[in-house]
Scaffold this motif. Structure first.
Motif, PDB file in Angstrom:
ATOM      1  N   GLY A  25       0.633  -1.257  -0.120  1.00  0.00           N
ATOM      2  CA  GLY A  25      -0.120  -0.064  -0.140  1.00  0.00           C
ATOM      3  C   GLY A  25       0.672   1.223   0.063  1.00  0.00           C
ATOM      4  N   LEU A  26       2.151   0.983  -0.264  1.00  0.00           N
ATOM      5  CA  LEU A  26       2.686   2.343  -0.426  1.00  0.00           C
ATOM      6  C   LEU A  26       2.902   2.789  -1.811  1.00  0.00           C
ATOM      7  N   SER A  27       3.358   4.169  -1.930  1.00  0.00           N
ATOM      8  CA  SER A  27       3.323   4.584  -3.217  1.00  0.00           C
ATOM      9  C   SER A  27       4.188   3.661  -4.330  1.00  0.00           C
ATOM     10  N   PRO A  28       3.760   3.791  -5.561  1.00  0.00           N
ATOM     11  CA  PRO A  28       4.583   3.027  -6.399  1.00  0.00           C
ATOM     12  C   PRO A  28       5.730   3.981  -6.892  1.00  0.00           C
ATOM     13  N   LYS A  29       6.930   3.309  -7.340  1.00  0.00           N
ATOM     14  CA  LYS A  29       8.192   3.885  -7.784  1.00  0.00           C
ATOM     15  C   LYS A  29       8.582   3.503  -9.093  1.00  0.00           C
ATOM     16  N   SER A  30       9.150   4.373  -9.960  1.00  0.00           N
ATOM     17  CA  SER A  30       9.746   3.642 -11.339  1.00  0.00           C
ATOM     18  C   SER A  30      10.694   3.090 -11.413  1.00  0.00           C
ATOM     19  N   ALA A  31      11.017   2.042 -12.236  1.00  0.00           N
ATOM     20  CA  ALA A  31      12.011   1.249 -12.298  1.00  0.00           C
ATOM     21  C   ALA A  31      13.326   2.061 -12.263  1.00  0.00           C
ATOM     22  N   GLU A  32      13.424   3.382 -12.981  1.00  0.00           N
ATOM     23  CA  GLU A  32      14.448   4.234 -13.159  1.00  0.00           C
ATOM     24  C   GLU A  32      14.704   4.721 -11.606  1.00  0.00           C
ATOM     25  N   ALA A  33      13.785   5.165 -11.050  1.00  0.00           N
ATOM     26  CA  ALA A  33      13.890   5.693  -9.635  1.00  0.00           C
ATOM     27  C   ALA A  33      14.720   4.642  -8.638  1.00  0.00           C
ATOM     28  N   ALA A  34      13.918   3.518  -8.777  1.00  0.00           N
ATOM     29  CA  ALA A  34      14.470   2.235  -7.970  1.00  0.00           C
ATOM     30  C   ALA A  34      15.865   1.922  -8.270  1.00  0.00           C
ATOM     31  N   ALA A  35      16.320   2.047  -9.561  1.00  0.00           N
ATOM     32  CA  ALA A  35      17.774   1.656  -9.934  1.00  0.00           C
ATOM     33  C   ALA A  35      18.679   2.730  -9.435  1.00  0.00           C
ATOM     34  N   ALA A  36      18.355   3.875  -9.549  1.00  0.00           N
ATOM     35  CA  ALA A  36      19.160   4.984  -9.077  1.00  0.00           C
ATOM     36  C   ALA A  36      19.313   5.129  -7.577  1.00  0.00           C
TER      37      ALA A  36
END
Length: 137
Positions: A25-36
């Motif tokens: 239930g937390l906000s989604p994060k983009s693949a790019e943001a997670a990778a960085a």
């Protein structure tokens, strides 16, 4: 912690991180943001069951003065078994052992999660201070 679960000190993969945030239930994060962002993790734990990551928690910060506990998440099917407690306890133990005297450890507690964090010494900062945030959109 309940049988069949394993707590592992490791940063989650970007895929597990993104999946767990949404599932909990937390906000989604983009693949790019997670990778960085994930490589900048100071400390992280995972809860695994049968090889699958079902819970996580991380610490970010400058490594000396300020630390923030973030991304405490457990898949709903695995909640209610003390996994969140195990995650927070391991993170707090690590910080107490490694952070210098005077380090400031903070977090943002969503909803009733403040009850969990209070068990480990976290206290509301209001009215002396108020947590504030904004998101890049």
């Amino acid at each position: 912690m309940t049988d069949g679960y394993q707590l592992v000190v490791a940063t989650p993969s970007a895929d597990d991180y993104r999946r767990l945030r949404v599932a909990a239930g937390l906000s989604p994060k983009s693949a790019e943001a997670a990778a960085a962002g994930l490589p900048n993790t100071l400390f992280a734990v995972q809860i695994r069951k049968e090889g699958e990551v079902v819970g996580m928690g991380r610490v970010v910060g400058d490594g000396g003065l300020f630390y923030q506990v973030v991304d405490i998440a457990v898949e709903p099917a695995h909640q209610g078994q003390g996994l969140g407690k195990a995650i927070v306890e391991r993170i707090v133990d690590h910080l107490r052992q490694t952070a210098p005297v005077g380090a400031y450890v903070s977090l943002i507690a969503d909803g009733e999660a403040w009850r969990l964090y209070a068990q480990y010494g976290f206290k509301p900062t209001a009215p002396a201070s108020i947590g504030m945030a904004f998101s890049i959109s």
